[in-house]
Motif scaffolding. Structure first.
Motif, short mmCIF file in Angstrom:
data_model
loop_
_atom_site.label_atom_id
_atom_site.label_comp_id
_atom_site.label_asym_id
_atom_site.label_seq_id
_atom_site.Cartn_x
_atom_site.Cartn_y
_atom_site.Cartn_z
N MET A 117 30.19 36.85 41.26
CA MET A 117 30.79 36.09 42.61
C MET A 117 30.49 36.96 43.60
SD MET A 117 34.51 34.31 42.41
CE MET A 117 34.50 33.38 41.19
N SER A 118 30.33 36.42 44.89
CA SER A 118 29.98 37.00 46.06
C SER A 118 31.75 37.52 46.50
CB SER A 118 29.59 36.26 47.11
OG SER A 118 30.42 35.21 47.44
N ILE A 119 31.65 38.47 47.50
CA ILE A 119 32.99 39.04 48.11
C ILE A 119 33.59 37.86 48.95
CG2 ILE A 119 33.96 40.65 49.80
CD1 ILE A 119 32.71 41.84 47.15
N GLN A 120 32.75 37.15 49.45
CA GLN A 120 33.33 36.04 50.25
C GLN A 120 33.98 35.06 49.38
OE1 GLN A 120 33.74 36.32 53.68
NE2 GLN A 120 35.07 34.43 53.27
N GLU A 121 33.59 34.77 48.09
CA GLU A 121 33.88 33.77 47.35
C GLU A 121 35.24 34.19 46.58
OE1 GLU A 121 30.27 31.35 44.91
OE2 GLU A 121 30.27 33.41 44.93
N ARG A 133 42.98 43.92 52.41
CA ARG A 133 42.91 44.97 53.10
C ARG A 133 41.72 45.95 52.58
NH1 ARG A 133 48.36 47.07 56.19
NH2 ARG A 133 48.14 45.15 57.48
N PHE A 134 41.54 46.09 51.21
CA PHE A 134 40.22 46.58 50.66
C PHE A 134 39.05 46.03 51.30
CE2 PHE A 134 42.55 47.09 46.30
CZ PHE A 134 43.18 48.16 46.87
N ALA A 135 38.89 44.55 51.50
CA ALA A 135 37.85 44.01 52.30
C ALA A 135 37.65 44.44 53.34
CB ALA A 135 37.89 42.65 52.16
N LYS A 136 38.80 44.57 54.21
CA LYS A 136 38.79 44.84 55.84
C LYS A 136 38.21 46.34 55.85
CE LYS A 136 40.74 41.26 58.06
NZ LYS A 136 39.88 40.83 59.27
N LEU A 137 38.62 47.16 54.92
CA LEU A 137 38.30 48.78 55.05
C LEU A 137 36.73 48.98 54.78
CD1 LEU A 137 41.57 50.30 53.69
CD2 LEU A 137 40.68 50.71 55.94
N ALA A 138 36.47 48.28 53.87
CA ALA A 138 35.05 48.70 53.08
C ALA A 138 33.87 48.75 53.93
CB ALA A 138 34.85 47.56 52.00
N TYR A 190 36.38 50.41 47.19
CA TYR A 190 37.20 49.32 47.68
C TYR A 190 36.93 47.86 47.27
CZ TYR A 190 39.83 52.63 50.65
OH TYR A 190 40.70 53.61 51.10
N ILE A 191 35.46 47.92 47.40
CA ILE A 191 34.90 46.63 46.69
C ILE A 191 34.98 46.53 45.17
CG2 ILE A 191 32.70 45.21 46.47
CD1 ILE A 191 33.84 45.14 49.22
N LEU A 200 37.61 47.60 43.53
CA LEU A 200 39.16 47.18 43.37
C LEU A 200 39.20 45.73 43.52
CD1 LEU A 200 40.85 50.25 44.76
CD2 LEU A 200 40.35 49.88 42.56
N LEU A 201 38.58 45.25 44.71
CA LEU A 201 38.47 43.98 45.14
C LEU A 201 38.43 42.96 43.89
CD1 LEU A 201 39.02 41.36 46.88
CD2 LEU A 201 36.77 42.00 48.16
N ARG A 202 37.19 43.33 43.25
CA ARG A 202 36.50 42.46 42.42
C ARG A 202 37.52 42.35 41.00
NH1 ARG A 202 31.80 40.63 42.96
NH2 ARG A 202 30.00 41.46 44.36
N SER A 203 38.12 43.57 40.78
CA SER A 203 38.96 43.48 39.75
C SER A 203 40.37 43.09 39.88
CB SER A 203 39.06 44.95 38.94
OG SER A 203 39.72 46.01 39.93
N GLU A 204 41.05 43.15 41.02
CA GLU A 204 42.24 42.60 41.21
C GLU A 204 42.49 41.51 41.82
OE1 GLU A 204 44.39 45.77 43.29
OE2 GLU A 204 44.11 47.05 41.60
N ALA A 205 41.42 40.78 42.31
CA ALA A 205 41.31 39.49 42.95
C ALA A 205 42.10 38.31 42.35
CB ALA A 205 39.79 39.01 43.27
#
Length: 252
Positions: free
Chosen positions: A1-5, A180-185, A196-197, A199-204
């Motif tokens: 799955m993409s970051i945007q999704e 915020r992970f997505a903003k910072l990355a 950060y990406i 973490l975003l994938r695992s915590e979404a």
């Protein structure tokens, strides 16, 4: 799955995006220490919050004690500055099966979701320590920011409404962390950005786990409370804040 999704449902859940002024402050080299240390503490707090919910609402005393023993090495490292952080991965496991109380009607589901979440948060705690070691950032005690306290002061005082509110607050904290992970990355070096990406994938999905539990436990439509806490959260994020941290508002 993409970051945007992954981000789309998170952004539609949150009532605002992180202000540019916070991001501008967060990417300054001199603020790397505070961002990483506060992030480290946030991972432990997330594990503690999940554990509190299991201990208070779902398990017998023996299981509660086993849960406390699981978290102890991580808390000892942070609060007493004792222990070798490199040994923490070996301690990230439960010593026994956690059994729900006979009268906890939603006990097993709460245990199942929260135990997985705790394991992940403690794994991320260790990963932040690895990053800090690589970047030469030494752990030091810092004051908590106003964010979580500002949310929790609105929690109702009677059950099960108090528990439902705490789960909704947990959902917002998890969702904001991902945002915020997505903003910072894109604005940090590749090592930190990739972290950060990941973490975003695992915590979404964490915020959705919290909301699902809140709805199950309430038995009534929680949309009004979700909306209420969304507005509280957005106000904390968009208002001036004297204290710069990972979840702080607009730097004053």
């Amino acid at each position: 799955m993409s970051i945007q999704e992954l981000l789309t449902p998170i952004l539609s859940f949150l009532k605002c995006e992180t202000p540019q002024a916070w991001l501008d402050e967060a990417v300054k080299k001199e603020n790397l220490d505070i961002i990483l240390i506060d992030h480290l503490i946030c991972e432990l707090k997330a594990a503690q919050s999940a554990m509190f919910l299991i201990r208070k609402y779902a398990v017998d005393k023996e299981s509660a004690n086993a849960l406390l023993a699981w978290l102890e090495p991580f808390e000892t490292f942070i609060y007493k500055r004792e222990g070798d952080w490199r040994e923490l991965p070996a301690k990230n496991k439960l010593s026994k099966t956690v059994i729900p109380k006979s009268n906890a009607k939603y006990g097993q589901d709460l245990i199942d979701k929260m135990v997985v979440l705790i394991k992940e948060e403690l794994h991320h705690f260790y990963q932040v320590l690895e990053i800090m070691d690589e970047y030469g950032v030494e752990y030091k005690s810092i004051t908590p920011c106003r964010y979580a306290k500002g949310m929790l002061r609105n929690v109702k005082t009677f059950e099960p409404d108090a528990m439902v509110d705490k789960l909704i607050v947990g959902a917002y904290i998890e969702a904001r962390s991902c945002e915020r992970f997505a903003k910072l990355a894109p604005h940090v070096d590749k090592r930190l950005g990739d972290f950060y990406i990941s973490l975003l994938r695992s915590e979404a999905r964490h915020y959705q786990d919290y909301l699902t539990l809140a709805q199950e436990i309430s038995g009534q439509d929680i949309a009004e409370r979700v909306q209420f806490f969304g507005e509280v959260e957005a106000k904390l994020i968009l208002s001036d804040d004297q204290d710069f941290k990972f979840h702080s508002g607009v730097p004053a």
